[in-house]
Scaffold this motif. Structure first.
Motif, mmCIF file in Angstrom:
data_model
loop_
_atom_site.group_PDB
_atom_site.id
_atom_site.type_symbol
_atom_site.label_atom_id
_atom_site.label_comp_id
_atom_site.label_asym_id
_atom_site.label_seq_id
_atom_site.Cartn_x
_atom_site.Cartn_y
_atom_site.Cartn_z
ATOM 1 N N SER A 57 0.861 -1.179 0.000
ATOM 2 C CA SER A 57 0.000 0.000 0.000
ATOM 3 C C SER A 57 0.897 1.227 0.000
ATOM 4 O O SER A 57 1.897 1.268 0.712
ATOM 5 N N LEU A 58 0.536 2.206 -0.804
ATOM 6 C CA LEU A 58 1.325 3.423 -0.915
ATOM 7 C C LEU A 58 0.436 4.618 -0.589
ATOM 8 O O LEU A 58 -0.346 5.077 -1.421
ATOM 9 N N PRO A 59 0.524 5.125 0.657
ATOM 10 C CA PRO A 59 -0.283 6.285 1.014
ATOM 11 C C PRO A 59 0.330 7.573 0.466
ATOM 12 O O PRO A 59 1.537 7.741 0.475
ATOM 13 N N LEU A 60 -0.516 8.457 -0.024
ATOM 14 C CA LEU A 60 -0.059 9.748 -0.528
ATOM 15 C C LEU A 60 -0.683 10.852 0.308
ATOM 16 O O LEU A 60 -1.854 10.795 0.655
ATOM 17 N N PHE A 61 0.103 11.844 0.618
ATOM 18 C CA PHE A 61 -0.400 13.022 1.309
ATOM 19 C C PHE A 61 0.193 14.233 0.623
ATOM 20 O O PHE A 61 1.415 14.418 0.623
ATOM 21 N N GLY A 62 -0.640 15.019 -0.009
ATOM 22 C CA GLY A 62 -0.129 16.167 -0.751
ATOM 23 C C GLY A 62 0.587 15.709 -2.004
ATOM 24 O O GLY A 62 0.216 14.726 -2.622
ATOM 25 N N ASP A 63 1.634 16.405 -2.374
ATOM 26 C CA ASP A 63 2.398 16.058 -3.574
ATOM 27 C C ASP A 63 3.491 15.072 -3.244
ATOM 28 O O ASP A 63 4.197 15.202 -2.255
ATOM 29 N N THR A 64 3.643 14.073 -4.094
ATOM 30 C CA THR A 64 4.690 13.085 -3.936
ATOM 31 C C THR A 64 5.960 13.581 -4.614
ATOM 32 O O THR A 64 5.913 14.135 -5.702
ATOM 33 N N VAL A 65 7.086 13.376 -3.977
ATOM 34 C CA VAL A 65 8.372 13.785 -4.527
ATOM 35 C C VAL A 65 8.668 12.955 -5.773
ATOM 36 O O VAL A 65 8.436 11.742 -5.795
ATOM 37 N N ILE A 66 9.157 13.611 -6.805
ATOM 38 C CA ILE A 66 9.519 12.902 -8.035
ATOM 39 C C ILE A 66 10.623 11.900 -7.724
ATOM 40 O O ILE A 66 11.550 12.174 -6.972
ATOM 41 N N SER A 67 10.520 10.724 -8.321
ATOM 42 C CA SER A 67 11.472 9.616 -8.139
ATOM 43 C C SER A 67 11.564 9.159 -6.682
ATOM 44 O O SER A 67 12.626 8.860 -6.178
ATOM 45 N N GLN A 68 10.437 9.083 -6.022
ATOM 46 C CA GLN A 68 10.390 8.557 -4.664
ATOM 47 C C GLN A 68 10.591 7.039 -4.710
ATOM 48 O O GLN A 68 9.964 6.339 -5.496
ATOM 49 N N GLN A 69 11.481 6.530 -3.862
ATOM 50 C CA GLN A 69 11.693 5.095 -3.794
ATOM 51 C C GLN A 69 10.503 4.445 -3.100
ATOM 52 O O GLN A 69 10.105 4.850 -2.019
ATOM 53 N N VAL A 70 9.926 3.446 -3.751
ATOM 54 C CA VAL A 70 8.739 2.779 -3.247
ATOM 55 C C VAL A 70 9.084 1.429 -2.631
ATOM 56 O O VAL A 70 8.536 1.045 -1.604
ATOM 57 N N LEU A 71 10.014 0.702 -3.250
ATOM 58 C CA LEU A 71 10.277 -0.682 -2.856
ATOM 59 C C LEU A 71 11.628 -1.132 -3.389
ATOM 60 O O LEU A 71 12.031 -0.727 -4.480
ATOM 61 N N ASN A 72 12.324 -1.962 -2.628
ATOM 62 C CA ASN A 72 13.491 -2.691 -3.129
ATOM 63 C C ASN A 72 13.049 -4.133 -3.327
ATOM 64 O O ASN A 72 12.898 -4.872 -2.357
ATOM 65 N N TYR A 73 12.808 -4.509 -4.567
ATOM 66 C CA TYR A 73 12.323 -5.854 -4.887
ATOM 67 C C TYR A 73 13.511 -6.792 -5.007
ATOM 68 O O TYR A 73 14.508 -6.451 -5.657
ATOM 69 N N THR A 74 13.411 -7.958 -4.390
ATOM 70 C CA THR A 74 14.526 -8.896 -4.398
ATOM 71 C C THR A 74 14.061 -10.293 -4.770
ATOM 72 O O THR A 74 13.123 -10.819 -4.169
ATOM 73 N N ALA A 75 14.722 -10.878 -5.741
ATOM 74 C CA ALA A 75 14.519 -12.274 -6.109
ATOM 75 C C ALA A 75 15.780 -13.040 -5.707
ATOM 76 O O ALA A 75 16.783 -12.435 -5.317
ATOM 77 N N THR A 76 15.727 -14.342 -5.776
ATOM 78 C CA THR A 76 16.903 -15.160 -5.449
ATOM 79 C C THR A 76 17.261 -16.041 -6.640
ATOM 80 O O THR A 76 16.448 -16.266 -7.535
ATOM 81 N N ASP A 77 18.488 -16.513 -6.632
ATOM 82 C CA ASP A 77 18.958 -17.433 -7.664
ATOM 83 C C ASP A 77 19.923 -18.399 -6.994
ATOM 84 O O ASP A 77 20.833 -17.962 -6.279
ATOM 85 N N THR A 78 19.732 -19.694 -7.200
ATOM 86 C CA THR A 78 20.599 -20.678 -6.544
ATOM 87 C C THR A 78 21.974 -20.783 -7.192
ATOM 88 O O THR A 78 22.877 -21.365 -6.603
#
Length: 114
Positions: free
Chosen positions: A14-35
Motif C-alpha cells: 500500500s502506498l499512502p499519498l499526502f499532498g504532492d509526492t516527490v519525483i522519483s520517490q523510492q517505493v520498494l526494493n524488490y529482491t529475487a533469489t537465484d541458486t
C-alpha cells in the motif's frame, strides 16, 4: 554458468499519498533469489505503467505523483540466461481522503479557559 532460473515471489504493498509526492520517490526494493552462486539479477517492469519505473537493481520508483487506485506491475527478473516473471500490486490511496472520511473528535473534560 547459469543453470537455474531466478525465484521471485509476488508482492502487495500500500502506498499512502499526502499532498504532492516527490519525483522519483523510492517505493520498494524488490529482491529475487537465484541458486546459482554468481548470478547477477537484472529487473525490469514489462507492463505499461507511467507512474512507476524499476531500476535494473530492483529498486522501484514512482516517477511522478501516482494515480490513486490499484497498479498491477509485471516484473521480469533475468540472470542473463533464464527469465522469471512475477507481480507487484500497489494500492495507491490518498491520506487526505482517508482522513476526511474518518473525522476525529476530541473531548476534553475538566478544561477551563484562563
Amino acid at each position: 554458468e547459469n543453470r537455474y532460473a531466478p525465484i521471485a515471489e509476488p508482492v502487495q504493498i500500500s502506498l499512502p499519498l499526502f499532498g504532492d509526492t516527490v519525483i522519483s520517490q523510492q517505493v520498494l526494493n524488490y529482491t529475487a533469489t537465484d541458486t546459482d552462486p554468481y548470478s547477477l539479477l537484472v529487473y525490469s517492469v514489462t507492463t505499461q505503467d507511467n507512474d512507476f519505473f524499476m531500476c535494473p537493481n530492483g529498486t522501484l520508483l514512482s516517477v511522478e505523483k501516482p494515480a490513486i487506485g490499484l497498479h498491477k506491475l509485471t516484473v521480469s527478473i533475468s540472470d542473463g540466461k533464464h527469465t522469471e516473471l512475477s507481480t507487484i500490486a500497489i494500492e495507491v490511496f490518498s491520506l487526505e481522503s482517508e482522513a476526511a472520511s474518518r473525522p476525529l473528535t476530541i473531548r476534553l473534560d475538566s478544561v477551563s479557559l484562563e
